[in-house]
Design a protein around this motif. Structure first.
Motif: not given
Length: 551
Positions: A156-181
């Motif tokens: 099944k899809t690993e939780s780490i895979d879904t976490q990477s998708l969450q980061l992609i969504d944050l990046y696309k929404s314009g979040k800063s480097l500090e927000d990502i970390l």
């Protein structure tokens, strides 16, 4: 309850092991004597109980484990600065085959639920293998894995895979480097696993490797022997083999190795050669169809009761610490003795980690010929290591040394405890197959994954793997049960540990109690009722040994 601060492993020892952190200036009382500590001695480390001159001998587990490089005063900790590796010579001596067999009454009549094979062996699992004969086929192996594993309900899809998708969504929404970390990711979001299509097939396993060509013929021949060991393994129902065609590791060699291990071999075996078939798409289509057909046949097998004498347990350690030889290793040593007394088999390997205890093991060999083979393999291995600028004395890793295993002889004396006390019934060279019940010695490197890979190839249908520092390793076809040597590790890395033997250090359980508890756990794992951590984590490590490279 009073907790001991130190331990003397053997009456002959002139070191005491710290069971907890001890501080410089502390007075330690043991055996009617008092010792003023000259150094801080961390838990797992040792201090000497007598003044030792330059060249003086240090004993632990009752054997020579080092010689002083400089004077060591009573109460002073041993370390790399004052101690160097030393081990006693060994020779072919008298047979010492008497052993105190443990009481097996609690296990008489017990069985496990396994897969019975026509060669008389019994598997603890039922897998289909996809095996490349050469590294050139690894990409095709990956394509088959992608096509089959998740679709058939084995992943099944690993939780780490879904976490990477969450980061992609944050990046696309314009979040800063500090927000990502600083993002709070949700590890629970994962796609549900599909329903398994073949109920009686535990999985499809893909043995990618980097061998088969471009190295010595010895390596490619050994690889064929190892792969044959996996294909004929009782945990395997059949296999698909991918060959390019021109490599050293030819299909004919593989077939000969299979016949050597199982003359009446009748499992489904599909061998495809890409250079004969041609276009990759056609090649993969044929491999996919034949693998699917094999899965249909494998699904016809079901678990049935089997006596414990049908178990073959591999004994392994990795990321060891100063408690390994005191808790987990002797605990599975008692498990080993229990199983041998019940008619089962165990495999002890890692020859560089038997340095210094050769005399004991040689004397326990069932006959002179077996002892001579052990001696020959040990000397040949060490000589080959020395020839390339190494030697058994260079075996301990930085992690081993940091946590109390100062010399290879100290590490070895503790590692050998995994084999218990029973006679040695056979000595095997890599990648031979185990065929005799009792304690078997298998020549492998001390490198844990290479050794574990070899033990399973020799026929271990389950592996007991002790660790003091923590390791996630597993095997593609045999359950690898991880045992922590200390409670701190068991709690800190609970996601990769199955059993805690820190109870022996804590004083809440004896070695014998722990060993019996481990065998009960093994029965549950062997019956498919207990899912181990490596399986939950899908940790399937497979590393063939290139002889002469690894310690």
């Amino acid at each position: 309850m009073s907790v001991n601060k130190v331990l003397q492993v053997h009456p002959k020892d002139n070191v005491l092991v710290a069971l907890q952190d001890l501080h410089k200036g502390d007075t330690v009382n043991f055996g009617g004597k008092s010792y003023l500590l000259k150094d801080t001695v961390k838990a797992k480390h040792k201090f000497v109980t007598e003044d030792i001159d330059v060249g003086g001998q240090v004993f632990m587990y009752g054997v020579l484990v080092g010689k002083a490089k400089q004077p060591i005063a009573t109460g002073e900790a041993i370390n790399l600065g004052n101690l160097k590796h030393a081990a006693s010579d060994f020779s072919i001596g008298e047979r010492h085959l008497d052993w105190h067999q443990p009481d097996t009454g609690a296990f008489e009549g017990k069985h496990f639920m396994g897969y019975h094979r026509k060669d008389g062996r019994v598997g603890t699992a039922n897998y289909w293998l996809v095996v490349p004969l050469v590294f050139c086929e690894n990409k095709n192996l990956g394509k088959l894995e992608k096509a089959l594993v998740e679709e058939l309900g084995y992943g099944k899809t690993e939780s780490i895979d879904t976490q990477s998708l969450q980061l992609i969504d944050l990046y696309k929404s314009g979040k800063s480097l500090e927000d990502i970390l600083g993002a709070d990711l949700n590890p629970e979001v994962a796609q549900p696993k599909k329903e398994r299509l073949f109920e009686n097939v535990d999985g499809i396993r893909f043995l990618s490797h980097t061998g088969g060509c471009g190295s010595t013929r010895e390596d490619s021949d050994a690889l064929c022997g190892l792969l044959a060991g996996y294909i004929t393994h009782p945990n395997v129902a059949g296999a698909t083999v991918l060959s390019l065609g021109c490599q050293h590791a030819q299909a004919s060699i593989l077939k000969a190795e299979i016949k050597k291990r199982d003359p009446e071999f009748d499992k489904p075996l599909y061998i495809l050669e890409q250079q004969k078939i041609g276009v990759t798409e056609t090649f993969l289509s044929e491999a996919l169809k034949q693998t699917f057909a094999g899965l249909m046949q494998a699904n016809q097998h079901q678990r049935e009761p089997a006596p414990l004498s049908k178990l073959c347990i591999g004994l392994e350690c990795g990321a060891s610490d100063g408690f390994s030889g005191i808790s987990a290793n002797p605990a599975i040593g008692f498990t080993s003795d229990l199983l041998v007394a019940l008619g089962g088999s165990v495999i002890l390997s890692e020859f560089p980690e038997l340095c210094g205890v050769e005399q004991n093991l040689s004397d326990r060999c069932i006959d002179i010929a077996t002892a001579e083979r052990f001696s020959s393999l040990m000397h040949t291995y060490n000589d080959r290591a020395v020839a390339v600028g190494s030697g058994f004395d260079m075996n301990p890793s930085p992690g081993n040394i940091r946590d109390g295993l100062i010399t290879d002889a100290i590490k070895s004396a503790g590692a050998a405890k995994k084999g218990g006390t029973s006679p040695v019934t056979d000595v095997l060279d890599y990648p031979e197959r185990q065929s005799k019940p009792g304690l078997n010695l298998l020549c492998t490197p001390g490198s844990d994954v290479e050794s574990c890979t070899a033990e399973v190839g020799a026929g271990a249908n389950i592996v007991l793997f002790t660790t003091g520092l923590g390791t996630p390793t597993g095997n593609p076809i045999a359950p690898v049960v991880k045992l922590a040597t200390n409670t701190v590790l068991a709690e800190k890395m609970s996601d990769i540990i199955d059993i805690n033997t820190g109870t022996v250090i804590d004083g809440t359980e004896t070695i014998e109690q722990a060993g019996a508890r481990i065998l009960d756990y093994v029965i549950e794992v062997a019956s498919g009722r207990q899912l181990i951590a490596a399986e939950r984590n899908r940790q399937y490590d497979f590393i063939p040994w290139k002889r002469g490279v690894s310690l």
